[in-house]
Design a protein around this motif. Structure first.
Motif, mmCIF file in Angstrom:
data_model
loop_
_atom_site.group_PDB
_atom_site.id
_atom_site.type_symbol
_atom_site.label_atom_id
_atom_site.label_comp_id
_atom_site.label_asym_id
_atom_site.label_seq_id
_atom_site.Cartn_x
_atom_site.Cartn_y
_atom_site.Cartn_z
ATOM 1 N N SER A 191 0.814 -1.210 0.000
ATOM 2 C CA SER A 191 0.000 0.000 0.000
ATOM 3 C C SER A 191 0.847 1.259 0.000
ATOM 4 C CB SER A 191 -0.892 0.009 1.246
ATOM 5 O OG SER A 191 -0.163 0.485 2.363
ATOM 6 N N PRO A 192 0.201 2.410 -0.285
ATOM 7 C CA PRO A 192 0.936 3.682 -0.154
ATOM 8 C C PRO A 192 1.361 3.964 1.286
ATOM 9 C CG PRO A 192 -1.097 3.975 -1.413
ATOM 10 C CD PRO A 192 -1.153 2.607 -0.822
ATOM 11 N N TYR A 193 0.758 3.242 2.229
ATOM 12 C CA TYR A 193 1.088 3.429 3.641
ATOM 13 C C TYR A 193 1.946 2.283 4.168
ATOM 14 C CZ TYR A 193 -2.472 7.020 3.361
ATOM 15 O OH TYR A 193 -3.193 8.138 3.007
ATOM 16 N N ALA A 194 2.680 1.652 3.288
ATOM 17 C CA ALA A 194 3.528 0.529 3.694
ATOM 18 C C ALA A 194 4.509 0.965 4.784
ATOM 19 C CB ALA A 194 4.293 -0.015 2.493
ATOM 20 N N ASP A 195 4.649 0.121 5.790
ATOM 21 C CA ASP A 195 5.542 0.410 6.914
ATOM 22 C C ASP A 195 5.950 -0.925 7.535
ATOM 23 O OD1 ASP A 195 6.764 1.060 9.321
ATOM 24 O OD2 ASP A 195 5.435 2.754 9.718
ATOM 25 N N PRO A 196 7.081 -1.483 7.122
ATOM 26 C CA PRO A 196 7.502 -2.791 7.628
ATOM 27 C C PRO A 196 7.657 -2.846 9.146
ATOM 28 C CG PRO A 196 8.761 -2.215 5.668
ATOM 29 C CD PRO A 196 7.985 -0.997 6.056
ATOM 30 N N ARG A 197 8.093 -1.750 9.757
ATOM 31 C CA ARG A 197 8.243 -1.765 11.221
ATOM 32 C C ARG A 197 6.889 -1.923 11.907
ATOM 33 N NH1 ARG A 197 10.614 2.591 14.319
ATOM 34 N NH2 ARG A 197 11.034 0.975 15.863
ATOM 35 N N LEU A 198 5.877 -1.248 11.377
ATOM 36 C CA LEU A 198 4.544 -1.396 11.953
ATOM 37 C C LEU A 198 4.009 -2.800 11.702
ATOM 38 C CD1 LEU A 198 2.181 -0.146 13.447
ATOM 39 C CD2 LEU A 198 1.381 0.826 11.274
ATOM 40 N N ALA A 199 4.287 -3.348 10.527
ATOM 41 C CA ALA A 199 3.884 -4.726 10.240
ATOM 42 C C ALA A 199 4.524 -5.694 11.240
ATOM 43 C CB ALA A 199 4.270 -5.104 8.815
ATOM 44 N N ASP A 200 5.784 -5.482 11.567
ATOM 45 C CA ASP A 200 6.458 -6.341 12.541
ATOM 46 C C ASP A 200 5.819 -6.216 13.923
ATOM 47 O OD1 ASP A 200 8.205 -7.298 10.655
ATOM 48 O OD2 ASP A 200 9.851 -5.943 11.197
ATOM 49 N N GLU A 201 5.438 -4.996 14.305
ATOM 50 C CA GLU A 201 4.767 -4.810 15.595
ATOM 51 C C GLU A 201 3.435 -5.553 15.620
ATOM 52 O OE1 GLU A 201 5.272 -3.291 18.587
ATOM 53 O OE2 GLU A 201 7.366 -2.980 18.059
ATOM 54 N N MET A 202 2.713 -5.530 14.499
ATOM 55 C CA MET A 202 1.443 -6.242 14.434
ATOM 56 C C MET A 202 1.656 -7.747 14.533
ATOM 57 S SD MET A 202 -1.069 -4.199 11.837
ATOM 58 C CE MET A 202 -2.375 -5.359 12.289
ATOM 59 N N ARG A 203 2.702 -8.260 13.901
ATOM 60 C CA ARG A 203 3.012 -9.687 14.016
ATOM 61 C C ARG A 203 3.310 -10.058 15.465
ATOM 62 N NH1 ARG A 203 6.046 -8.484 9.399
ATOM 63 N NH2 ARG A 203 5.150 -9.375 7.491
ATOM 64 N N ARG A 204 4.082 -9.221 16.139
ATOM 65 C CA ARG A 204 4.411 -9.501 17.534
ATOM 66 C C ARG A 204 3.140 -9.536 18.385
ATOM 67 N NH1 ARG A 204 3.838 -6.914 21.384
ATOM 68 N NH2 ARG A 204 3.442 -5.046 20.162
ATOM 69 N N ALA A 205 2.260 -8.535 18.198
ATOM 70 C CA ALA A 205 1.003 -8.500 18.968
ATOM 71 C C ALA A 205 0.118 -9.704 18.622
ATOM 72 C CB ALA A 205 0.254 -7.196 18.685
ATOM 73 N N ARG A 206 0.066 -10.072 17.349
ATOM 74 C CA ARG A 206 -0.697 -11.236 16.929
ATOM 75 C C ARG A 206 -0.186 -12.514 17.562
ATOM 76 N NH1 ARG A 206 0.966 -13.083 11.212
ATOM 77 N NH2 ARG A 206 2.742 -13.612 12.554
#
Length: 211
Positions: A191-206
């Motif tokens: 997406s235009p809002y791609a952010d791998p660091r935020l994706a990693d945080e979501m994986r950790r929370a998941r």
């Protein structure tokens, strides 16, 4: 910071992780005159078994603006954050949101001696320079050490033993698992809002939620 049971970050160890990974802090003081003062500096977590303790410095005359050491300050640590589009959800009506992790910490700073301030400055530089192929350490050469000792006079070091904290880790924990996976995919690259660091945080929370 308003709390929500779904997003509360209550673990001291989790808060320490956020500080380690996001060392750029906002320091907020209310002075005796009733004014709010904010400054931005890197902080280091002191790795102790008891409580949360931060060390850093401010440049002169910020210590006067903050009346540093005279009263409680608020330190804000902001981790990865970003826009979450409802187009990444299912077809049901929805509104956008913002995922983020943030920690607020309170305590009264202890002003460091000149010697300890120099040591903390040395630790700060070493902490960040360790990832550089050819680190430039404050005490790497006699010339660097002399220069560091001279410019350190323009700084005031402090230690903040945290009296209390609140943390929030809003990573779409209230969404179905398949929606979380779609959001992670979009944040990774799509997406235009791609952010791998935020994706990693979501994986950790998941992963923590599914243990």
């Amino acid at each position: 910071m308003r709390q929500n049971p779904s997003f509360t970050l209550a673990s001291e160890d989790a808060v320490k992780r956020v500080i380690r990974e996001n060392p750029w802090a906002t320091i907020v003081s209310r002075t005796d005159a009733g004014e709010l003062v904010a400054s931005h500096y890197p902080v280091l977590l002191e790795e102790t078994a008891e409580g949360i303790s931060l060390v850093s410095h401010v440049g002169r005359p910020d210590e006067q603006l903050h009346e540093l050491g005279q009263h409680e300050v608020l330190v804000i640590i902001q981790g990865p954050h970003g826009y979450i589009s409802p187009s990444w959800y299912d077809a049901k009506p929805a509104v956008p949101t913002w995922n983020f992790v943030s920690v607020h910490l309170w305590g009264t700073p202890e002003i460091l001696s000149d010697e300890e301030n120099l040591r903390v400055l040395d630790d700060l530089v070493a902490h960040f320079e360790q990832k550089v192929p050819e680190p430039r350490l404050m005490n790497g050469t006699p010339e660097n050490a002399a220069y560091a000792a001279r410019i350190s006079a323009g700084t005031v070091g402090f230690r903040l033993r945290v009296d209390r904290f609140v943390g929030k880790d809003k990573m779409s924990q209230n969404r179905p698992a398949e929606t979380v996976e779609r959001i992670i995919t979009e944040l990774d690259a799509g997406s235009p809002y791609a952010d791998p660091r935020l994706a990693d945080e979501m994986r950790r929370a998941r992963d923590e939620r599914t243990r």
